[in-house]
Design a protein around this motif. Structure first.
Motif, short mmCIF file in Angstrom:
data_model
loop_
_atom_site.label_atom_id
_atom_site.label_comp_id
_atom_site.label_asym_id
_atom_site.label_seq_id
_atom_site.Cartn_x
_atom_site.Cartn_y
_atom_site.Cartn_z
N LEU A 73 0.83 -1.22 0.00
CA LEU A 73 0.00 0.00 0.00
C LEU A 73 0.86 1.26 0.00
CD1 LEU A 73 -2.93 -1.10 2.32
CD2 LEU A 73 -3.06 -0.57 -0.12
N GLU A 74 2.02 1.19 0.66
CA GLU A 74 2.93 2.35 0.63
C GLU A 74 3.33 2.68 -0.80
OE1 GLU A 74 6.43 2.47 3.21
OE2 GLU A 74 5.31 1.24 4.64
N VAL A 75 3.67 1.62 -1.54
CA VAL A 75 4.05 1.82 -2.96
C VAL A 75 2.86 2.37 -3.73
CG1 VAL A 75 4.85 0.68 -5.08
CG2 VAL A 75 5.72 -0.08 -2.86
N ILE A 76 1.69 1.77 -3.49
CA ILE A 76 0.48 2.17 -4.21
C ILE A 76 0.13 3.64 -3.95
CG2 ILE A 76 -2.03 1.82 -4.15
CD1 ILE A 76 -1.31 -1.24 -4.01
N TYR A 77 0.24 4.06 -2.69
CA TYR A 77 -0.07 5.46 -2.39
C TYR A 77 0.97 6.41 -2.98
CZ TYR A 77 -4.20 4.52 0.43
OH TYR A 77 -5.46 4.15 0.81
N ALA A 78 2.22 5.96 -3.07
CA ALA A 78 3.25 6.79 -3.71
C ALA A 78 2.90 6.98 -5.19
CB ALA A 78 4.62 6.14 -3.56
N ILE A 79 2.46 5.90 -5.84
CA ILE A 79 2.08 5.97 -7.25
C ILE A 79 0.87 6.89 -7.43
CG2 ILE A 79 1.15 4.65 -9.21
CD1 ILE A 79 2.79 2.25 -8.20
N ARG A 80 -0.12 6.70 -6.55
CA ARG A 80 -1.33 7.51 -6.65
C ARG A 80 -1.04 8.99 -6.42
NH1 ARG A 80 -6.06 5.57 -7.06
NH2 ARG A 80 -7.10 7.24 -5.89
N GLY A 81 -0.15 9.25 -5.48
CA GLY A 81 0.21 10.65 -5.18
C GLY A 81 0.83 11.32 -6.39
N GLU A 82 1.75 10.60 -7.01
CA GLU A 82 2.42 11.19 -8.16
C GLU A 82 1.48 11.30 -9.36
OE1 GLU A 82 6.53 10.31 -8.33
OE2 GLU A 82 6.61 10.76 -10.47
N PHE A 83 0.59 10.33 -9.48
CA PHE A 83 -0.36 10.38 -10.60
C PHE A 83 -1.30 11.58 -10.44
CE2 PHE A 83 -4.18 9.36 -12.97
CZ PHE A 83 -3.67 8.88 -14.16
N ALA A 84 -1.74 11.81 -9.22
CA ALA A 84 -2.65 12.94 -8.97
C ALA A 84 -1.97 14.26 -9.32
CB ALA A 84 -3.09 12.93 -7.51
N GLU A 85 -0.66 14.28 -9.08
CA GLU A 85 0.10 15.51 -9.29
C GLU A 85 0.45 15.72 -10.76
OE1 GLU A 85 4.43 16.70 -7.86
OE2 GLU A 85 3.25 15.71 -6.29
N LYS A 86 0.87 14.62 -11.42
CA LYS A 86 1.42 14.76 -12.77
C LYS A 86 0.58 14.12 -13.87
CE LYS A 86 6.21 14.82 -11.23
NZ LYS A 86 7.44 14.09 -11.22
N GLY A 87 -0.41 13.35 -13.48
CA GLY A 87 -1.23 12.69 -14.50
C GLY A 87 -0.56 11.49 -15.14
N GLU A 88 0.53 11.04 -14.52
CA GLU A 88 1.29 9.93 -15.07
C GLU A 88 1.87 9.10 -13.92
OE1 GLU A 88 4.77 9.59 -18.40
OE2 GLU A 88 3.84 11.54 -18.08
N ALA A 89 1.85 7.79 -14.09
CA ALA A 89 2.44 6.94 -13.05
C ALA A 89 3.96 7.10 -13.07
CB ALA A 89 2.07 5.48 -13.30
N PRO A 90 4.61 7.07 -11.90
CA PRO A 90 6.08 7.19 -11.89
C PRO A 90 6.73 5.96 -12.51
CG PRO A 90 5.26 6.65 -9.70
CD PRO A 90 4.06 6.86 -10.56
N THR A 91 7.96 6.16 -13.06
CA THR A 91 8.72 5.01 -13.55
C THR A 91 9.22 4.23 -12.33
OG1 THR A 91 10.76 6.28 -13.49
CG2 THR A 91 9.54 6.29 -15.57
N LEU A 92 9.63 2.99 -12.58
CA LEU A 92 10.19 2.19 -11.48
C LEU A 92 11.38 2.91 -10.86
CD1 LEU A 92 10.32 -1.58 -12.48
CD2 LEU A 92 8.87 -0.44 -10.82
#
Lengths: 102, 155
Positions: free
Chosen positions: A44-63
């Protein structure tokens, strides 16, 4: 069908159409579809990090961004989401399919 | 689509920046898709995994028409360093790691990294000269054993 699944729509590849329709319950169901039967707090920590960045940039972060910026070691990402961590994690996080090459 | 049953082997024989990066990126991409990935470095490609060389991989400014630098200028001292520096700056923006860090990332991602025995002998290199993440030094025969049912890409 539980309510949290009923109202959500997926695209052709199984990614959530609207990331705001995501919930932890939904994540659990999607994780099971990906062969992850024990969605831990670390997942979930990873998932929330992805969601946070997606909300900000509209794109999932790279690995690599998940490693460099968010501090999740590469090895661990592969252990948490075996068989394609970038896409699997993004799908479970309810965001669009990532388009990065790294 | 599930790619997990696929296996890919990538041969890297060149030691320039543009010779090495495609191999690294393809191997990493394969792992990201859940495929097995193996990298085989031979000839000048060995620079990418040689301890005292891997931090100093450069782009070729001579004999490289795509750089659009006249050959005489491309040969001036420092030109290759300058071009490499500029290119690395762009790559940083795209989250592309430097070669040494890339090798570490590939190893963490579960890609297997090997060196070519014949090329090692030719350049008088020992496994000690190579990065610790190199899993072994293979003969051609061993390479074929390992790549049995893999798709092979030569970059």
């Amino acid at each position: 069908m539980p309510e949290y699944i009923e109202k959500v729509k997926f695209d052709d590849e199984g990614y959530l159409e609207n990331h705001e329709h995501w919930s932890e319950d939904l994540a659990k169901t999607m994780a099971e579809e990906e062969g992850i039967y024990d969605l831990t707090s670390r997942h979930l920590e990873v998932i929330y990090a992805i969601r946070g960045e997606f909300a900000e940039k509209g794109e999932a972060p790279t690995l690599r961004r998940l490693t460099k910026v968010h501090g999740f070691p590469t090895k661990e990402l592969y252990q948490l989401f075996p068989g394609g961590p970038g896409k699997k994690a993004a799908r479970i996080a309810g965001v669009k399919k990532p388009h990065g090459c790294i | 689509m599930d790619q997990s049953s696929k296996k890919i082997a990538i041969i890297c024989s060149r030691g320039s920046l543009d010779g090495i990066y495609p191999a690294l990126i393809l191997a990493n991409g394969a792992r990201m898709e859940g495929m097995d990935a193996m990298l085989f470095f031979t000839f000048f490609g060995l620079e990418a995994i040689t301890k005292d060389k891997m931090k100093n991989i450069q782009v070729a400014t001579v004999g490289n028409p795509a750089m659009h630098i006249p050959t005489m200028l491309g040969g001036l001292p420092g030109m290759s360093k300058l071009a490499t520096h500029m290119m690395m700056k762009e790559m940083d923006k795209l989250d592309i790691p430097h070669v040494d860090e890339f090798i570490e990332m590939l190893d963490d991602a579960g890609a297997e990294i090997y060196a070519c025995k014949l090329a090692m002998d030719m350049f008088h290199l020992k496994q000690d000269d190579l990065d610790e993440r190199v899993k072994g030094v293979l003969t051609v025969g061993e390479f074929y054993e390992k790549t049995d049912d893999a798709k092979v890409i030569f970059t």
